[in-house]
Design a protein around this motif. Structure first.
Motif, mmCIF file in Angstrom:
data_model
loop_
_atom_site.group_PDB
_atom_site.id
_atom_site.type_symbol
_atom_site.label_atom_id
_atom_site.label_comp_id
_atom_site.label_asym_id
_atom_site.label_seq_id
_atom_site.Cartn_x
_atom_site.Cartn_y
_atom_site.Cartn_z
ATOM 1 N N ASP A 309 -21.538 -38.688 -28.514
ATOM 2 C CA ASP A 309 -22.648 -38.019 -29.185
ATOM 3 C C ASP A 309 -23.274 -38.910 -30.260
ATOM 4 O O ASP A 309 -22.563 -39.565 -31.035
ATOM 5 N N ASP A 310 -24.602 -38.892 -30.313
ATOM 6 C CA ASP A 310 -25.330 -39.490 -31.428
ATOM 7 C C ASP A 310 -25.514 -38.429 -32.514
ATOM 8 O O ASP A 310 -25.475 -37.224 -32.230
ATOM 9 N N PRO A 311 -25.748 -38.819 -33.749
ATOM 10 C CA PRO A 311 -25.879 -37.840 -34.827
ATOM 11 C C PRO A 311 -27.103 -36.945 -34.664
ATOM 12 O O PRO A 311 -28.209 -37.415 -34.421
ATOM 13 N N ASP A 312 -26.897 -35.641 -34.812
ATOM 14 C CA ASP A 312 -28.014 -34.704 -34.888
ATOM 15 C C ASP A 312 -28.755 -34.875 -36.206
ATOM 16 O O ASP A 312 -29.973 -34.719 -36.279
ATOM 17 N N ILE A 313 -27.986 -35.182 -37.265
ATOM 18 C CA ILE A 313 -28.526 -35.341 -38.611
ATOM 19 C C ILE A 313 -27.939 -36.601 -39.226
ATOM 20 O O ILE A 313 -26.735 -36.863 -39.095
ATOM 21 N N VAL A 314 -28.782 -37.382 -39.874
ATOM 22 C CA VAL A 314 -28.306 -38.503 -40.688
ATOM 23 C C VAL A 314 -28.602 -38.161 -42.143
ATOM 24 O O VAL A 314 -29.755 -37.925 -42.520
ATOM 25 N N PHE A 315 -27.553 -38.105 -42.952
ATOM 26 C CA PHE A 315 -27.651 -37.777 -44.373
ATOM 27 C C PHE A 315 -27.855 -39.086 -45.128
ATOM 28 O O PHE A 315 -26.927 -39.832 -45.382
ATOM 29 N N HIS A 317 -29.186 -41.557 -48.252
ATOM 30 C CA HIS A 317 -29.502 -41.745 -49.668
ATOM 31 C C HIS A 317 -29.402 -43.193 -50.121
ATOM 32 O O HIS A 317 -29.979 -43.538 -51.150
ATOM 33 N N PRO A 318 -28.728 -44.107 -49.372
ATOM 34 C CA PRO A 318 -28.737 -45.510 -49.820
ATOM 35 C C PRO A 318 -30.127 -46.134 -49.768
ATOM 36 O O PRO A 318 -30.466 -46.981 -50.583
ATOM 37 N N GLY A 319 -30.938 -45.756 -48.757
ATOM 38 C CA GLY A 319 -32.310 -46.248 -48.722
ATOM 39 C C GLY A 319 -32.471 -47.549 -47.966
ATOM 40 O O GLY A 319 -32.092 -47.663 -46.796
ATOM 41 N N ARG A 320 -33.019 -48.527 -48.626
ATOM 42 C CA ARG A 320 -33.459 -49.757 -47.977
ATOM 43 C C ARG A 320 -32.377 -50.394 -47.108
ATOM 44 O O ARG A 320 -32.632 -50.801 -45.967
ATOM 45 N N GLU A 321 -31.176 -50.489 -47.595
ATOM 46 C CA GLU A 321 -30.125 -51.212 -46.883
ATOM 47 C C GLU A 321 -29.784 -50.566 -45.544
ATOM 48 O O GLU A 321 -29.484 -51.250 -44.570
ATOM 49 N N THR A 322 -29.841 -49.254 -45.469
ATOM 50 C CA THR A 322 -29.321 -48.534 -44.306
ATOM 51 C C THR A 322 -30.372 -47.811 -43.482
ATOM 52 O O THR A 322 -30.072 -47.341 -42.381
ATOM 53 N N PHE A 323 -31.610 -47.713 -43.973
ATOM 54 C CA PHE A 323 -32.563 -46.799 -43.360
ATOM 55 C C PHE A 323 -32.927 -47.191 -41.936
ATOM 56 O O PHE A 323 -33.090 -46.330 -41.062
ATOM 57 N N GLY A 324 -33.065 -48.470 -41.664
ATOM 58 C CA GLY A 324 -33.369 -48.910 -40.304
ATOM 59 C C GLY A 324 -32.285 -48.487 -39.328
ATOM 60 O O GLY A 324 -32.574 -48.011 -38.217
ATOM 61 N N ALA A 325 -31.035 -48.633 -39.753
ATOM 62 C CA ALA A 325 -29.915 -48.218 -38.909
ATOM 63 C C ALA A 325 -29.909 -46.709 -38.736
ATOM 64 O O ALA A 325 -29.628 -46.197 -37.638
ATOM 65 N N SER A 326 -30.235 -45.969 -39.799
ATOM 66 C CA SER A 326 -30.232 -44.504 -39.728
ATOM 67 C C SER A 326 -31.234 -43.998 -38.705
ATOM 68 O O SER A 326 -30.946 -43.094 -37.917
ATOM 69 N N VAL A 327 -32.444 -44.558 -38.722
ATOM 70 C CA VAL A 327 -33.471 -44.140 -37.765
ATOM 71 C C VAL A 327 -33.023 -44.467 -36.336
ATOM 72 O O VAL A 327 -33.204 -43.668 -35.410
ATOM 73 N N TYR A 328 -32.404 -45.617 -36.154
ATOM 74 C CA TYR A 328 -31.984 -46.042 -34.819
ATOM 75 C C TYR A 328 -30.897 -45.128 -34.253
ATOM 76 O O TYR A 328 -30.962 -44.712 -33.078
ATOM 77 N N VAL A 329 -29.872 -44.774 -35.072
ATOM 78 C CA VAL A 329 -28.697 -44.102 -34.514
ATOM 79 C C VAL A 329 -28.892 -42.595 -34.333
ATOM 80 O O VAL A 329 -28.132 -41.965 -33.586
ATOM 81 N N ALA A 330 -29.858 -41.984 -35.000
ATOM 82 C CA ALA A 330 -30.067 -40.550 -34.824
ATOM 83 C C ALA A 330 -30.380 -40.247 -33.354
ATOM 84 O O ALA A 330 -31.042 -41.021 -32.667
ATOM 85 N N ARG A 331 -29.911 -39.114 -32.884
ATOM 86 C CA ARG A 331 -30.134 -38.763 -31.471
ATOM 87 C C ARG A 331 -31.618 -38.499 -31.214
ATOM 88 O O ARG A 331 -32.406 -38.310 -32.143
ATOM 89 N N LYS A 359 -37.922 -38.215 -33.140
ATOM 90 C CA LYS A 359 -37.072 -37.972 -34.295
ATOM 91 C C LYS A 359 -37.931 -37.578 -35.494
ATOM 92 O O LYS A 359 -39.144 -37.774 -35.497
ATOM 93 N N ARG A 360 -37.309 -37.007 -36.503
ATOM 94 C CA ARG A 360 -38.017 -36.570 -37.702
ATOM 95 C C ARG A 360 -37.390 -37.208 -38.943
ATOM 96 O O ARG A 360 -36.159 -37.301 -39.040
ATOM 97 N N ILE A 361 -38.234 -37.612 -39.865
ATOM 98 C CA ILE A 361 -37.768 -37.977 -41.199
ATOM 99 C C ILE A 361 -38.170 -36.843 -42.136
ATOM 100 O O ILE A 361 -39.349 -36.479 -42.218
ATOM 101 N N VAL A 362 -37.201 -36.271 -42.815
ATOM 102 C CA VAL A 362 -37.441 -35.159 -43.732
ATOM 103 C C VAL A 362 -37.089 -35.619 -45.142
ATOM 104 O O VAL A 362 -36.000 -36.154 -45.368
ATOM 105 N N SER A 363 -38.015 -35.416 -46.062
ATOM 106 C CA SER A 363 -37.744 -35.772 -47.460
ATOM 107 C C SER A 363 -37.121 -34.592 -48.177
ATOM 108 O O SER A 363 -37.442 -33.431 -47.906
ATOM 109 N N SER A 364 -36.215 -34.889 -49.079
ATOM 110 C CA SER A 364 -35.560 -33.834 -49.845
ATOM 111 C C SER A 364 -35.336 -34.330 -51.268
ATOM 112 O O SER A 364 -34.949 -35.485 -51.478
#
Length: 445
Positions: A309-315, A317-331, A359-364
């Motif tokens: 399974d790929d992630p339904d949700i990516v939580f 908060h690190p931002g720049r360092e991880t965001f590219g990976a977060s967008v890629y790995v979300a289902r 995919k969706r990017i949601v700001s919180s």
């Protein structure tokens, strides 16, 4: 101030007696100074030292405005916004105070050459301003950090949408890292009676933030069975996100940066853990170039742990360092929900993986009063627990902030304000005994 502390420590002081206690003319608070806003110019962020910019000063008690409360602060906590304030990044907070000061005669109080910081507290109501009916002197409280004016229609569906929405102690003055604090009455919530002052003070900002970001319909709207990738799962935000995922029937995939942190999240009940330092992930080849092969390797590791399974949700908060990976790995059809950017605000990602996979990017950002109240209620019920690892006295707030700045902490770092020692303030020992192991999970780590 000693009379105030004695009345609190007595445990049976009436509201009427609290109302007769005369507050002192001044109180001790942790401040930054406007004339020092340029003190770190030319230094890299990591080399900026909060111990040099955070001062313990005697400051005058401001006049109470309508709808406000004066609170005796027994304990507070460190958040990243205190670190940002202390190193004057991304901007000096004095610009916030100047703008707020132009709003009304009462907000002029906030525009000062010093800024009393801090966005968490647990303490006791001492005085209330005109128009406050629910909260009386002597009430033991915690405070969430949303400050709103609610004079425009925008905020009356979700108070976070108020045009005059601010974070108390960051974008306003008279914050919680002090002996006394000024808050709006609609920031107050009941103190969980099974917790110490320092434990009760620590969840406020991060617990409410994680609740909105992950659980609320204003955030990712997590449901049972979701796979949730949680960055920094043992930290201030991540430790609450991990608890919410486990408590809500989701499966957290916890990303940490050491074996010690991996052990902490396992103690919380998480089974799927990625130690990114042990795996050696490097999502950036250099300052300007990301490495998609590392995104792929990271995604493969997640699927190995989840059974495909790929992630339904990516939580996020690190931002720049991880965001590219977060967008890629979300289902496909998944959600990346983001608040803060502790590694940098200028995010980069490959939009093909977002747009072509729906995919969706949601700001919180923080939480409204209702969400904060619900998050605090879960603490009070013993379903979610504080994550205090270490506690400092008020005079050592600079060192506490440095720990958070350099990511030397786990969970939350607490600060004693009026409380003379740790372990005070418990009113329900029986309820505490039911949860003591979980309450102490992060202690000393």
């Amino acid at each position: 101030m000693q009379n105030i502390l004695d009345a609190i420590q007595a445990g049976d002081t009436s509201s009427e007696d609290f109302a007769t206690i005369e507050p002192p003319q001044t109180y001790k608070g942790i401040t930054v100074h406007k004339d020092e806003a340029g003190m770190f110019e030319g230094l890299a962020s990591r080399d900026k030292d909060p111990r040099k910019s955070l001062h313990l000063d005697d400051v005058p008690i401001p006049e109470l405005a309508p709808g406000e409360a004066l609170v005796a602060v027994m304990a507070s906590a460190i958040n990243y916004n205190t670190v940002w304030t202390s190193i004057f990044e991304p901007v000096s907070t004095f610009g916030f105070l100047e703008r707020y000061g132009r709003l009304s005669e009462y907000t002029k109080r906030h525009d000062l050459p010093y800024h009393v910081v801090g966005s968490d507290l647990a303490g006791v109501v001492l005085r209330v301003g005109p128009g406050v009916n629910k909260w009386k002197p002597g009430r033991e409280v915690v405070a969430h950090c949303l400050s709103v004016e609610l004079e425009a229609p925008d905020g009356h569906n979700d108070t976070m949408m108020d045009p005059e929405q601010r974070i108390w102690g960051f974008e306003t003055n008279f914050g919680g890292l002090a002996e006394l604090a000024i808050v709006k009455a609609n920031q107050l919530m009941p103190k969980p009676d099974h917790l110490t002052w320092e434990e009760a003070a620590s969840p406020g900002l991060v617990n409410s933030t994680a609740y909105r970001q992950l659980v609320s319909t204003n955030g990712a709207n997590m449901k049972q069975g979701d796979t949730v990738l949680i960055w920094g799962a043992s930290g201030g935000l991540g430790s609450y996100a991990t608890q919410f995922a486990l408590n809500g029937g989701a499966t957290p995939v916890c990303v940490v940066s050491s074996p010690e942190k991996a052990e902490i999240v396992r103690k919380m009940g998480a089974e799927l853990v990625i130690d990114r330092s042990a795996e050696g992930y490097k999502f950036w080849k250099d300052e300007n170039t990301q490495d998609p092969k590392e995104w792929q390797r990271f995604g493969k590791k997640i699927r190995e742990l989840t059974g495909g399974d790929d992630p339904d949700i990516v939580f996020e908060h690190p931002g720049r360092e991880t965001f590219g990976a977060s967008v890629y790995v979300a289902r496909k059809g998944g959600t990346i929900v983001t608040c803060a950017s502790t590694s940098g605000y200028m995010h980069q990602y490959d939009n093909r993986y977002l747009w072509m996979n729906l995919k969706r990017i949601v700001s919180s950002h923080f939480a409204n009063y209702r969400e904060s109240w619900e998050a605090n209620k879960l603490i009070d019920k013993g379903l979610i627990h504080p994550t205090v690892s270490r506690v400092y006295p008020l005079a050592e707030t600079g060192q506490a902030a440095l720990d958070v700045h350099h990511n030397l902490h786990q969970g939350k770092v607490g600060v004693l304000c009026l409380a003379p020692e740790e372990g005070l303030g418990v009113r329900d020992a029986e309820k505490r005994a039911l949860h003591i192991d979980k309450i102490n999970r992060f202690r000393g780590v």
